[in-house]
Write a protein that holds these residues in place. Structure first.
Motif, short mmCIF file in Angstrom:
data_model
loop_
_atom_site.label_atom_id
_atom_site.label_comp_id
_atom_site.label_asym_id
_atom_site.label_seq_id
_atom_site.Cartn_x
_atom_site.Cartn_y
_atom_site.Cartn_z
N GLY A 34 0.79 -1.22 0.00
CA GLY A 34 0.00 0.00 0.00
C GLY A 34 0.82 1.27 0.00
N ASN A 35 2.03 1.21 0.55
CA ASN A 35 2.91 2.38 0.62
C ASN A 35 2.16 3.60 1.17
OD1 ASN A 35 5.30 3.83 0.31
ND2 ASN A 35 4.84 4.40 -1.80
N ILE A 36 1.47 3.37 2.29
CA ILE A 36 0.60 4.38 2.87
C ILE A 36 1.37 5.64 3.26
CG2 ILE A 36 -0.92 4.90 4.84
CD1 ILE A 36 -2.07 3.06 2.65
N LYS A 37 0.78 6.78 2.90
CA LYS A 37 1.39 8.07 3.20
C LYS A 37 0.48 8.86 4.16
CE LYS A 37 4.93 8.01 0.24
NZ LYS A 37 4.89 6.60 -0.17
N LYS A 38 1.08 9.79 4.85
CA LYS A 38 0.34 10.64 5.79
C LYS A 38 -0.80 11.35 5.08
CE LYS A 38 1.08 14.19 9.31
NZ LYS A 38 2.07 15.06 9.98
N GLY A 39 -1.98 11.32 5.71
CA GLY A 39 -3.14 12.01 5.17
C GLY A 39 -4.01 11.17 4.26
N GLN A 40 -3.55 9.99 3.87
CA GLN A 40 -4.37 9.13 3.02
C GLN A 40 -5.51 8.52 3.83
OE1 GLN A 40 -1.40 6.47 1.13
NE2 GLN A 40 -1.80 7.58 -0.76
N LYS A 41 -6.56 8.11 3.11
CA LYS A 41 -7.75 7.54 3.75
C LYS A 41 -7.78 6.03 3.53
CE LYS A 41 -10.95 10.15 1.82
NZ LYS A 41 -12.28 10.78 1.60
N ILE A 42 -7.89 5.30 4.64
CA ILE A 42 -7.85 3.84 4.61
C ILE A 42 -9.12 3.28 5.21
CG2 ILE A 42 -6.49 1.80 5.21
CD1 ILE A 42 -4.94 3.97 3.68
N PHE A 43 -9.72 2.29 4.56
CA PHE A 43 -10.88 1.59 5.10
C PHE A 43 -10.45 0.17 5.46
CE2 PHE A 43 -14.99 -0.81 3.98
CZ PHE A 43 -15.46 -0.73 5.29
N ILE A 44 -10.48 -0.13 6.75
CA ILE A 44 -10.10 -1.45 7.27
C ILE A 44 -11.36 -2.18 7.71
CG2 ILE A 44 -8.83 -2.68 9.08
CD1 ILE A 44 -6.88 -0.23 9.09
N GLN A 45 -11.72 -3.23 7.01
CA GLN A 45 -12.92 -3.98 7.38
C GLN A 45 -12.66 -4.83 8.62
OE1 GLN A 45 -13.83 -6.06 3.72
NE2 GLN A 45 -14.35 -4.18 2.65
N ALA A 46 -13.71 -5.06 9.41
CA ALA A 46 -13.65 -5.91 10.61
C ALA A 46 -12.58 -5.42 11.58
CB ALA A 46 -13.40 -7.36 10.22
N GLY A 47 -12.77 -4.20 12.06
CA GLY A 47 -11.77 -3.54 12.90
C GLY A 47 -11.50 -4.20 14.24
N SER A 48 -12.43 -5.01 14.73
CA SER A 48 -12.22 -5.64 16.04
C SER A 48 -11.60 -7.03 15.93
CB SER A 48 -13.55 -5.73 16.81
OG SER A 48 -14.51 -6.46 16.07
N GLY A 49 -11.33 -7.50 14.72
CA GLY A 49 -10.69 -8.80 14.54
C GLY A 49 -9.18 -8.73 14.74
N GLY A 50 -8.52 -9.87 14.59
CA GLY A 50 -7.08 -9.94 14.82
C GLY A 50 -6.29 -9.02 13.92
N VAL A 51 -6.51 -9.11 12.60
CA VAL A 51 -5.80 -8.24 11.66
C VAL A 51 -6.25 -6.79 11.84
CG1 VAL A 51 -5.43 -7.68 9.22
CG2 VAL A 51 -5.40 -10.07 9.97
N GLY A 52 -7.55 -6.59 12.01
CA GLY A 52 -8.09 -5.25 12.12
C GLY A 52 -7.51 -4.46 13.28
N THR A 53 -7.41 -5.08 14.45
CA THR A 53 -6.91 -4.36 15.62
C THR A 53 -5.45 -3.93 15.43
OG1 THR A 53 -6.40 -6.49 16.68
CG2 THR A 53 -8.47 -5.42 17.29
#
Length: 334
Positions: A140-159
């Motif tokens: 993803g090479n995420i940069k500051k200010g970008q918008k990310i949607f993480i599905q299932a936020g309370s799961g293992g990967v999500g947290t």
């Protein structure tokens, strides 16, 4: 040693405890006495036979991917580790077997355990940590200010992914139930969507990246529609792609299978002017060491839902399969 094996594939099958010889150590491996083992949905999918086309383990084999423990023997060419080192790992494919008292692990798949974590906490990290790292940092090479949607936020990967994305400076939206909303916000989520009563497609627009973990094809369609032009959808649940087949060295006919399986998703991505990528995370000790540094700096904290005794390994698997976990499930082996 005691170990839980997959005797034969099947969703209704349970792991069987058995006695096995202590593993032998090759020249580039260390023998780890296992103190704790993380439990992942991948362990169930492997047991069920869902991945046998691409990862053809031949039963009987010991299940389990996440481990924390102590090095008790080192191979002749091992240079990074010595007896007594506390280590953790998501062991490599075809080298799995952490639901046991001992395991031989390739030196390159290991990292030193974070000093501020217990064995149980450390065992909860590798697979979900590496999944999030490879999705958000490597691909993803995420940069500051970008918008990310993480599905299932309370799961293992999500947290884990929420905490990492916030560290990278992203704006994070996620889905969970209303009862978990405040808890997920404390992990760093900026916008929490109740998946039972709200439609994320009506609330999200022009997102840079979606970390996709829902097998419902309608959710996949909606996820593409919230992306900005040139955005990325990284899926943890498939369909597998020819690029994935190439990465893991599958035969030509399996590459054709993945081309067929992923054709629908690729068409949707093209229509949305977005990119689609299937991520099947890999073992990587060097990346795990970077995660260790973040944990020791207090940037990321482990989230454990429940601990099970070694004898309760099947119960731990069933609990993970329920889809109701808040964070990770860990088995105490020693």
């Amino acid at each position: 040693m005691r170990a839980f094996i997959v005797k034969s594939y099947g969703k209704s099958k349970k792991l069987q405890m058995t006695e096995l010889p202590e593993p032998t150590v090759k020249e580039n491996e260390v023998l780890v006495q296992i103190y704790s083992a993380g439990v992942n949905l991948l362990d169930s999918l492997i047991k069920n036979g869902d991945f046998k086309l691409f990862l053809p383990y031949k039963p009987p084999f010991v299940n389990g991917h996440d481990v924390a423990g102590v090095v008790i023997k080192v191979g002749s060419k091992v240079s990074k580790y010595k007896c007594g080192d506390e280590v953790y790992s998501r062991v490599g494919d075809y080298r799995i077997g952490t639901f046991a008292e001992y395991i031989a692990v390739n030196e390159g798949d290991l990292a030193l355990k974070p000093q501020n974590l217990s064995m149980d906490e450390a065992a909860s990290i590798p697979l979900v940590g590496l999944t999030a790292w490879q999705a958000l940092v490597e691909i993803g090479n995420i940069k500051k200010g970008q918008k990310i949607f993480i599905q299932a936020g309370s799961g293992g990967v999500g947290t884990f992914a929420i905490q990492l994305a916030k560290h990278l400076g992203a704006y994070v939206a996620t889905t969970t139930s209303a009862t978990n909303a405040d808890w997920v916000k404390k992990l760093g989520a900026d916008l929490v969507i109740d998946y039972k009563t709200e439609d994320f497609e009506t609330l999200l627009k022009d997102y840079d990246l979606v970390l996709h973990s829902n097998r419902d094809t309608k959710i996949l369609d909606k996820s593409f529609r919230i992306l900005k032009v040139g955005g990325q959808l990284i899926s943890l649940v498939g369909p597998p792609t020819p690029e994935f087949a190439e990465e893991i060295g599958l035969a030509w006919y399996l590459k054709l299978v993945t081309k067929f399986l992923s054709s629908g998703a690729k068409k949707k991505a093209k229509k949305a002017n977005a990119n689609f990528r299937f991520l099947f995370m890999r073992a990587e000790g060097s990346q795990l060491a970077k995660i260790t540094a973040l944990i020791e700096a207090g940037v990321i904290k482990p989230v454990i839902d429940k601990l099970f005794a070694f004898e309760q390994t099947n119960e731990a698997m069933t609990y993970v399969e329920s889809g109701r976990t808040k964070g990770k499930v860990v088995i105490k082996v020693k």
